[in-house]
Design an enzyme around this catalytic site. Structure first.
Site, short mmCIF file in Angstrom:
data_model
loop_
_atom_site.label_atom_id
_atom_site.label_comp_id
_atom_site.label_asym_id
_atom_site.label_seq_id
_atom_site.Cartn_x
_atom_site.Cartn_y
_atom_site.Cartn_z
N VAL A 127 49.10 34.67 15.84
CA VAL A 127 48.95 35.97 16.48
C VAL A 127 50.31 36.67 16.53
O VAL A 127 50.42 37.86 16.25
CB VAL A 127 48.34 35.83 17.90
CG1 VAL A 127 48.45 37.13 18.69
CG2 VAL A 127 46.90 35.37 17.82
N LYS A 128 51.35 35.92 16.86
CA LYS A 128 52.70 36.49 16.89
C LYS A 128 53.09 37.05 15.53
O LYS A 128 53.68 38.14 15.44
CB LYS A 128 53.72 35.44 17.34
CG LYS A 128 53.60 35.05 18.80
CD LYS A 128 54.59 33.94 19.13
CE LYS A 128 54.41 33.43 20.54
NZ LYS A 128 55.30 32.30 20.84
N ASN A 188 50.35 33.40 23.00
CA ASN A 188 51.25 32.31 22.65
C ASN A 188 50.91 31.65 21.32
O ASN A 188 51.59 30.71 20.91
CB ASN A 188 51.32 31.28 23.78
CG ASN A 188 49.98 30.65 24.08
OD1 ASN A 188 48.94 31.26 23.84
ND2 ASN A 188 49.99 29.45 24.61
N CYS A 189 49.90 32.15 20.62
CA CYS A 189 49.52 31.61 19.31
C CYS A 189 50.52 32.10 18.25
O CYS A 189 50.79 33.30 18.14
CB CYS A 189 48.11 32.07 18.96
SG CYS A 189 47.60 31.68 17.28
N ASP A 190 51.10 31.18 17.49
CA ASP A 190 52.09 31.55 16.48
C ASP A 190 51.53 32.50 15.43
O ASP A 190 52.22 33.42 14.99
CB ASP A 190 52.65 30.30 15.79
CG ASP A 190 53.56 29.49 16.71
OD1 ASP A 190 54.08 30.05 17.69
OD2 ASP A 190 53.74 28.29 16.44
#
Length: 115
Positions: A13-14, A9-11
């Site tokens: 990481v996305k 859910n880390c932006d």
């Protein structure tokens, strides 16, 4: 083998996952919460990066530490805290080609993968 470490859910990481997919880079994703984090894995990270580089002082987890914990950080105490609170590790962590990159910067990824 290329592995991206973090939490889904880390932006940031996305963004990294999207970049890798768009550039057809085969990788596996290691979710600290789902797949776990242990001392052995941390030591593989520490072969490439220092515990101070891994420590995310901007994280909510870091802000939640007591002042005593922050004041007494050593590699040994940091490892224990990383295992207890994986979100203390900067994200994402990409390990590929005997290199490690913390965070996501498209230029760094392009250089690593020689695109």
């Amino acid at each position: 083998m290329t592995t991206l470490y973090g939490i889904p859910n880390c932006d940031t990481v996305k963004k990294a996952k999207k970049w890798l997919t768009q550039h057809n880079i085969c990788y596996s994703f290691h979710d600290y919460r789902k797949d776990g984090l242990d001392e052995k894995l941390l030591h593989t990270f520490l072969e490439e990066l220092s515990w101070m580089e891994l420590l995310n002082k901007r994280s909510t987890s870091y802000r939640g530490l007591s002042q005593e914990q922050k004041d007494n950080l050593t590699q040994e105490t940091a490892i224990a805290l990383f295992i207890e609170f994986p979100t203390l590790i900067k994200r994402p962590l990409l390990i590929s080609k005997n290199s490690a990159l913390l965070g996501f910067k498209p230029q760094s990824y392009q250089t690593l993968f020689a695109l």
